[in-house]
Design a protein around this motif. Structure first.
Motif, PDB file in Angstrom:
ATOM      1  N   ASN A 165      44.932  51.446  42.155  1.00 59.86           N
ATOM      2  CA  ASN A 165      45.497  52.512  41.330  1.00 59.86           C
ATOM      3  C   ASN A 165      45.274  52.252  39.834  1.00 59.86           C
ATOM      4  OD1 ASN A 165      46.476  53.857  43.643  1.00 59.86           O
ATOM      5  ND2 ASN A 165      48.355  52.595  43.609  1.00 59.86           N
ATOM      6  N   ASN A 166      44.031  51.942  39.485  1.00 60.46           N
ATOM      7  CA  ASN A 166      43.649  51.684  38.092  1.00 60.46           C
ATOM      8  C   ASN A 166      44.369  50.485  37.468  1.00 60.46           C
ATOM      9  OD1 ASN A 166      41.822  53.862  37.917  1.00 60.46           O
ATOM     10  ND2 ASN A 166      43.537  55.284  37.558  1.00 60.46           N
ATOM     11  N   ARG A 167      44.889  49.625  38.288  1.00 62.48           N
ATOM     12  CA  ARG A 167      45.518  48.397  37.814  1.00 62.48           C
ATOM     13  C   ARG A 167      44.820  47.210  38.456  1.00 62.48           C
ATOM     14  NH1 ARG A 167      51.884  48.420  38.284  1.00 62.48           N
ATOM     15  NH2 ARG A 167      51.512  46.604  36.918  1.00 62.48           N
ATOM     16  N   ILE A 168      44.885  46.055  37.794  1.00 62.65           N
ATOM     17  CA  ILE A 168      44.243  44.860  38.337  1.00 62.65           C
ATOM     18  C   ILE A 168      45.289  43.762  38.514  1.00 62.65           C
ATOM     19  CG2 ILE A 168      41.950  45.382  37.410  1.00 62.65           C
ATOM     20  CD1 ILE A 168      42.512  43.495  35.105  1.00 62.65           C
ATOM     21  N   PHE A 169      45.090  42.982  39.568  1.00 63.65           N
ATOM     22  CA  PHE A 169      46.004  41.893  39.885  1.00 63.65           C
ATOM     23  C   PHE A 169      45.185  40.632  40.155  1.00 63.65           C
ATOM     24  CE2 PHE A 169      47.789  45.900  41.294  1.00 63.65           C
ATOM     25  CZ  PHE A 169      49.066  45.883  40.743  1.00 63.65           C
ATOM     26  N   PRO A 170      45.570  39.500  39.592  1.00 61.26           N
ATOM     27  CA  PRO A 170      44.787  38.278  39.804  1.00 61.26           C
ATOM     28  C   PRO A 170      44.807  37.844  41.260  1.00 61.26           C
ATOM     29  CG  PRO A 170      46.873  37.755  38.754  1.00 61.26           C
ATOM     30  CD  PRO A 170      46.764  39.248  38.757  1.00 61.26           C
ATOM     31  N   THR A 171      43.652  37.391  41.729  1.00 59.78           N
ATOM     32  CA  THR A 171      43.565  36.862  43.080  1.00 59.78           C
ATOM     33  C   THR A 171      44.146  35.445  43.109  1.00 59.78           C
ATOM     34  OG1 THR A 171      41.373  35.938  42.676  1.00 59.78           O
ATOM     35  CG2 THR A 171      41.469  38.204  43.485  1.00 59.78           C
ATOM     36  N   GLU A 172      44.340  34.930  44.304  1.00 57.36           N
ATOM     37  CA  GLU A 172      44.841  33.560  44.435  1.00 57.36           C
ATOM     38  C   GLU A 172      43.859  32.570  43.826  1.00 57.36           C
ATOM     39  OE1 GLU A 172      47.798  32.335  45.476  1.00 57.36           O
ATOM     40  OE2 GLU A 172      48.341  34.469  45.421  1.00 57.36           O
TER      41      GLU A 172
END
Length: 293
Positions: free
Chosen positions: A52-59
């Motif tokens: 949704n146009n947002r980014i989240f860091p991977t593990e």
């Protein structure tokens, strides 16, 4: 992945968006996005999940940044050290001096500069003239302070003080009735002479010869401070340089000595060595102290 890339990655995670990361780092949003794309191509795996146009860091990114945190801490310490060096707040001084200067103005200058720079470490020793020159030539000390410097190959000098020798004595001594003291006046009193073969000792003997007066002494000593100690003990009177007379812990009175014996104090350093900023500041401290006297 280089430090700048790690810095960008850290900023994206910390500030949640590429726009905010760019604002903090002074980069445009497209520049941040391009940097992120390049990093993912280099490492061969995704650094963020997109939703949704947002980014989240991977593990993987969290593990990577956790390992990199030590690098950022080291980098921060280096930046702080650079700032300290820029503002001359830390460092070290390696000093050597002859006794007339070492036990007086140089000791006072160390106290003054460490009041301004509490973290400054000083390495200081007092030696005879010849040893001071050797310490400078061998780079065991950065700067030295000597009386009566004579030109020497490989040594640069700068005069920090000029004056004339004085006669020192207890305040109640009969010579205090005189406005000046001459070799003829000293004949009638026990005299503490500076050692033959030293610069000031030989200058004193020359002054006696100028006055056509033989030099007779009760005690001969190498250093002016020793002469002051004996004068304070009532052994006799002495003629010493004014810096030694002023730095003496004893309550001795002074009178000008004639014929005048000029004395000169110099700071010396190796010709093939540039002075550090803290050494230049220390020289200014010494100059201020001798000027105030």
């Amino acid at each position: 992945m280089n430090l700048r890339q790690l810095e960008i990655l850290r900023a994206i995670v910390r500030y949640n968006t590429t726009v905010a990361a760019g604002r903090v780092l002074g980069l445009s949003q497209p520049a941040i996005s391009n940097a992120l794309k390049t990093m993912e191509e280099q490492v061969g795996f995704s650094l963020f999940q997109r939703s949704n146009n947002r980014i989240f860091p991977t593990e993987e990114t969290k593990i990577l940044l956790n390992e990199a945190e030590t690098i950022f801490e080291i980098h921060k310490r280096i930046e702080m050290r650079i700032e300290d060096l820029k503002n001359n707040r830390i460092g070290q001084l390696r000093l050597v001096a002859t006794p007339p200067l070492g036990y007086g103005v140089v000791a006072k200058a160390i106290q003054q500069i460490q009041k301004k720079k509490p973290n400054l470490k000083a390495f200081f020793d007092v030696h005879r003239y010849e040893d001071v020159i050797e310490y400078i030539l061998s780079h065991r000390s950065e700067i030295g302070f000597v009386m009566g410097f004579a030109e020497h190959p490989g040594i640069v000098s700068q005069v920090v003080y000029k004056g004339h020798m004085v006669c020192v004595m207890p305040p109640e001594h009969p010579l205090m009735k005189l406005s000046v003291v001459t070799p003829q006046d000293l004949v009638r009193h026990r005299f503490i002479a500076l050692e033959h073969g030293t610069k000031l000792g030989d200058a004193l003997r020359h002054a006696f010869r100028q006055s056509k007066q033989d030099l007779h002494f009760a005690v001969e000593v190498r250093y002016g401070l020793t002469a002051c100690a004996l004068a304070n003990a009532g052994v006799g009177v002495a003629v010493v340089d004014p810096l030694t007379a002023d730095s003496s812990q004893y309550s001795l009175a002074q009178r000008p000595f004639v014929p005048e014996i000029s004395v000169m104090a110099s700071v010396v350093w190796a010709e093939n060595r540039s002075l550090t900023r803290v050494s230049r500041q220390f020289i200014r401290e010494v100059e201020n102290i001798v000027h105030d006297r």
